[in-house]
Design an enzyme around this catalytic site. Structure first.
Site, short mmCIF file in Angstrom:
data_model
loop_
_atom_site.label_atom_id
_atom_site.label_comp_id
_atom_site.label_asym_id
_atom_site.label_seq_id
_atom_site.Cartn_x
_atom_site.Cartn_y
_atom_site.Cartn_z
N GLU B 81 0.84 -1.20 0.00
CA GLU B 81 0.00 0.00 0.00
C GLU B 81 0.87 1.24 0.00
O GLU B 81 0.41 2.34 0.27
CB GLU B 81 -1.00 -0.01 1.15
CG GLU B 81 -0.44 -0.18 2.53
CD GLU B 81 -1.55 -0.08 3.57
OE1 GLU B 81 -2.03 -1.14 3.96
OE2 GLU B 81 -1.93 1.03 3.96
N CYS B 113 -3.30 -4.55 4.09
CA CYS B 113 -2.17 -5.37 4.53
C CYS B 113 -2.16 -6.77 3.92
O CYS B 113 -1.29 -7.57 4.24
CB CYS B 113 -2.16 -5.47 6.04
SG CYS B 113 -1.86 -3.89 6.84
N ARG B 200 -11.74 0.94 17.42
CA ARG B 200 -11.97 -0.43 17.90
C ARG B 200 -12.72 -1.29 16.88
O ARG B 200 -12.69 -2.52 16.97
CB ARG B 200 -12.73 -0.41 19.24
CG ARG B 200 -11.84 0.04 20.38
CD ARG B 200 -12.50 -0.13 21.72
NE ARG B 200 -12.70 -1.53 22.11
CZ ARG B 200 -11.73 -2.28 22.64
NH1 ARG B 200 -10.54 -1.78 22.86
NH2 ARG B 200 -11.97 -3.53 22.97
N THR B 202 -11.77 -1.88 14.08
CA THR B 202 -10.77 -2.67 13.35
C THR B 202 -10.52 -4.01 14.02
O THR B 202 -9.89 -4.88 13.45
CB THR B 202 -9.41 -1.93 13.24
OG1 THR B 202 -8.93 -1.69 14.56
CG2 THR B 202 -9.54 -0.61 12.50
N HIS B 235 -1.54 -12.31 10.65
CA HIS B 235 -1.17 -10.91 10.39
C HIS B 235 -0.95 -10.16 11.71
O HIS B 235 -1.66 -10.38 12.67
CB HIS B 235 -2.26 -10.22 9.56
CG HIS B 235 -2.00 -8.75 9.39
ND1 HIS B 235 -0.86 -8.27 8.82
CD2 HIS B 235 -2.74 -7.66 9.77
CE1 HIS B 235 -0.89 -6.95 8.82
NE2 HIS B 235 -2.02 -6.55 9.40
#
Lengths: 386, 351, 135
Positions: B81, B113, B200, B202, B235
């Protein structure tokens, strides 16, 4: 080939000349040379200039200068060999007279460097654009690499080497303080140099020749004809030119200016002399290390002994081989295209015995060495009093 | 026909900044960030580094391990990105520098990501479909995080490259799966310097839902349980999330540790889970099963199950190993230098 | 606009493509049409090695405008393991160094890396090529 003499010299003051343009500088020096020679015309002319295109967006200098010198219709040539442009122009003028093609030739050199352009970038054009300046290297940087390699090769402790470099600048400023045309006619000390701003390690501001506006010109004619104009005949006894690799990395020995050695060998041979026969020299001290390496390549000192020679005062005005009596590029200034011609002017002053406070005693034979890039081109001229 | 990784490589820039250095700039408490997010320091790209140069170095190391002729690579994909150009591919520079051009398919991927695992996924699929002998997938980033934002503690630089093929495999791909929804948890609009995120939001609906769903699907598909895997990589947006995801799925910390790189590297965005995989391959033994699940905001997860082969022992020393690069030759920056390196200082236009 | 110039030199800047004289074996970087050693005009393709040592170096304190943000920049002449010499920037150095002689020694081993050399302003192209770093 005819013997050739220098019968007239002229130069502007060197410096930061905001009120003088490229053409005005050239014409001023050329008029002085014409007057000094006492000639009433010129048959052709040469203009040594490195990079008026980058500095002032002006090319086509042959026509421009002939026009403004009031010499319309005279053949005029612009010669470029980076900082050796002046020296090479002089050689071509010499060849033209020697060949019999022309009798009276004007050779001038000029550079107008205070124009608002980035002088570091303009000068970098003399290096290998694709494999040197592209990487961000500058001329102080290239000579700094030579300096570091020299220190390493000859195993000189840093402090001693630092002082040896400084002494080149101190000596040249001492001489330059006696030159009314010098850009910086001031005396300096070793401390002035070693406390000045770092430019490219180990070189500091006072190891570097300045950015200068200025012009110089000389008049050449056959020796036979010279007798008509002067009693002191100064003959061009030897002329040598050479080239070497444009990129410093490609040089067989980074510390040895093979280009200077080659040009000198040719000039000595033509003049039928050896380095020992030279009474004084004007050399291309664009950076302090350059003078050291040049005096070695000219054969004044063994490789690796040039730095010690400065330390021992051998190149001072009263030394065994006075070097850069004019103050050199360091103190007199370095308008790049004019430098090679200005060196000839100094030789003539010394040989005429008109160098005033900086006069070398019994100066009968002088040598001028001019250099382009980091040692990619060089000219050597030997002048003597007949 | 078995398809797998035949060469892998990672690249870690030498510059670092510590959490303390960032925290003092913004009046944050460094200890609470270290304890709460499990982040200690992060990599910073040199001023002459970007996604292209990082990708090149990782790819070069992958080629060293693969020991193949670069010309045999039929596709090269870079997921990032932080592609240096908005328009003009990163991959062409890398392919040209590696000597892969012109018989090659190139594309730059972007999916927050997970762009790196996406590049791997497509490269793998090409080889599996028989379109080409080898294909390379790269995940690399010089991640952006706004000054003063929590992301600034994690946004790091680095990347990893994987060459897929059918011969001389070091880690066979046994299963793949992707789990994708439209979940706007993190984004960066065109012409914006820094990404925005929904706090939050996320967490549960984004990271955990996608990572856990993807991992569970792969475990169902393969019939493998957490204890069957030698290692797992999830991740790593911070130190805490992957550990928690692993715990929920039944993994022990030892299974995650070799690839749990974020506390000392930071989040290299598209390079994150691929680099965790690379670090794990550096120490894996033949026969080991490895689970890798990426996550990209927006949102989706790509998952792989790998089985390490005997060949790993032959290739791993042919290029620098991840933890060696991470631990050695570090140069720490203060915040002023970091801001300059990352282009966060307003300059005169000519600079 | 640098684009066409940079494009032409991609094989050298990205892949260190040199040529080797078929007659005397001299390696030329950049490739040449005439061997400076023996005058031969026959060459074979040759790729430079990527490790070597520093022959000499300098720290440029006043670089050209494209490099101003990186100043000071360190440049070196590197002798590669096959004896070929190239000039390149030394990268990955601490951003502030009191005395460079303490961290860079003549003879120090280096590896070549692929880096951004400079960018053509804010909106122009990025120019990539080789640099070296201390091993």
């Amino acid at each position: 080939m005819r013997d050739v003499a220098v019968i007239g010299i002229g130069m502007t003051k060197f410096g930061e000349l905001w009120n003088k343009s490229l053409r005005e500088l050239f014409v001023e020096a050329a008029l002085k040379a014409i007057k000094d020679a006492g000639v009433d015309h010129i048959d052709s002319m040469y203009v040594g200039c490195m990079t008026s295109g980058l500095f002032a967006q002006q090319e086509h200098l042959g026509a421009l200068m002939a026009d403004y010198l009031g010499q319309k219709h005279v053949p005029a040539y612009r010669v470029e060999s980076a900082c050796a442009s002046g020296g090479l122009a002089f050689r071509l003028g010499f060849i033209e007279v020697a060949s019999g093609m022309s009798d009276i030739v004007l050779v001038g050199g000029v550079e107008k460097m205070h124009t608002g352009a980035d002088s570091t970038a303009c000068l970098a054009a003399a290096a290998d654009a694709e494999y040197e300046s592209f990487l961000g290297i500058t001329f102080p940087g290239l000579y700094a690499m030579i300096a570091n390699a020299y220190k390493e090769k000859y195993n000189i402790p840093f402090d001693r080497f630092r002082k040896q470099l400084a002494l080149v600048a101190v000596k040249n400023h001492e001489n330059g303080s006696k030159n009314p045309n010098a850009q910086f006619p001031i005396k300096i000390t070793v401390d002035t140099v070693v406390n000045s701003t770092l430019v490219a390690d180990p070189l500091r501001l006072f190891d570097c020749s300045p950015v200068t506006d200025g012009a110089a010109a000389v008049i050449l004619c056959p020796v036979e004809l010279a007798k008509k104009y002067t009693d002191t005949i100064i003959k061009v006894a030897g002329s040598g030119a050479a080239t070497s690799t444009i990129a410093l990395a490609q040089r067989d020995d980074i510390t040895y200016l093979d280009v200077v050695a080659k040009a000198a060998e040719r000039a000595y041979k033509m003049a039928g002399v050896t380095p020992k026969d030279i009474d004084f020299a004007e050399v291309h001290d664009c950076f302090t290390i350059a003078e050291i390496c040049v005096t070695e390549a000219l054969g004044f000192f063994e490789p690796g002994k040039g730095a010690e020679a400065v330390e021992a005062g051998k190149t001072a005005l009263d030394g065994e081989i006075p070097v850069n009596t004019s103050g050199g590029l360091k103190a007199k200034g370095h308008p790049v295209g004019a430098t090679g011609v200005a060196q000839i002017c100094e030789l003539v002053e010394q040989l005429r015995g008109t160098a005033g406070d900086r006069q070398v005693k019994n100066a009968k034979r002088g040598l001028a060495q001019n250099m382009g890039g980091s040692g990619a081109s060089s000219t050597v001229h030997i002048l003597e009093v007949l | 026909m078995a398809v797998g990784i035949v060469g892998y490589g990672s690249y870690v820039p030498r510059y670092r900044i510590k959490v303390e250095e960032i925290a003092k700039q913004w009046g944050d408490n460094a200890e609470s960030i270290k304890n709460g997010l499990l982040l200690y320091e992060k990599t910073v790209p040199g001023m002459d580094e970007d996604t292209i140069t990082i990708s090149y170095m990782a790819a070069k190391y992958a080629l060293q391990r693969a020991g193949i002729d670069p010309k045999e690579i039929g596709a090269l994909y870079i997921g990032s990105e932080s592609h240096p150009y908005a328009v003009k591919p990163s991959g062409t520079v890398v392919a040209e520098a590696l000597g892969i051009t012109p018989d090659v398919h190139i594309a730059d991927f972007e999916f927050a990501c997970k762009a790196g695992s996406e590049a791997m996924f497509v490269a793998y699929s090409h080889v599996k479909a028989g379109n080409m002998k080898y294909a390379m997938g790269i995940g690399a980033d010089t991640s952006q995080g706004a000054p003063g934002d929590a992301l600034e503690y994690s946004a790091a630089a680095g990347g990893s490259a994987f060459i897929f093929g059918t011969e001389n495999i070091v880690a066979e791909v046994l299963y793949t799966y992707s789990f994708t929804t439209d979940t706007p948890d993190f984004w960066r609009r065109e012409h914006e310097f820094y990404p925005q995120h929904a706090g939050r939001f996320t967490g549960e609906p984004a990271y955990f839902r996608h990572v856990l769903s993807c991992a569970r699907a792969l475990m169902d598909m393969s019939g493998l349980k957490a204890e069957d895997f030698a290692y797992a990589i999830f991740h790593m947006p911070n130190g805490k999330f992957p550990l928690r995801a692993g715990k929920i799925l039944g993994f022990k910390k030892e299974q995650l540790e070799p690839g749990w790189i974020v506390p000392w590297q930071g989040n290299t965005y598209s390079g994150s889970s691929p680099t965790g995989l690379s670090a794990t391959l550096d120490i894996a033994k033949p026969g080991d099963l490895i689970l890798m699940v990426s996550f990209g905001s927006g949102a989706g997860s790509d998952g792989f199950i790998f089985k390490v082969t005997e060949r790993i022992e032959e290739v791993r020393d042919k290029a620098p190993k991840f933890w060696d690069m991470l631990k050695n030759n570090k140069i720490y920056l203060d915040y002023g230098l970091y801001a300059k390196f990352r282009g966060k200082i307003i300059l005169r236009p000519e600079l | 606009m640098l684009t066409p110039r940079v494009y032409k030199e991609i094989p050298q800047r990205y892949r260190l493509e040199a040529n080797k004289c078929k007659k005397c074996g001299r390696v030329n970087f950049p490739p040449r049409l005439v061997c400076p050693n023996c005058g031969s005009q026959e060459f074979e393709d040759y790729r430079l090695p990527t490790t070597g040592k520093i022959l000499t170096y300098t720290v440029v304190r006043t670089p050209p405008v494209d490099f101003k943000l990186q100043k000071p920049i360190v440049l070196a002449i590197v002798e590669l393991e096959d004896g070929t010499r190239i000039m390149c920037q030394v990268t990955d150095l601490p951003p502030y160094v009191e005395n460079y002689d303490e961290i860079i020694k003549i003879g120090a081993p280096v590896e070549l890396v692929f880096r951004k050399i400079f960018s053509e302003g804010e909106a122009g192209i990025h120019v990539y090529g080789y640099k070296c770093r201390l091993i």
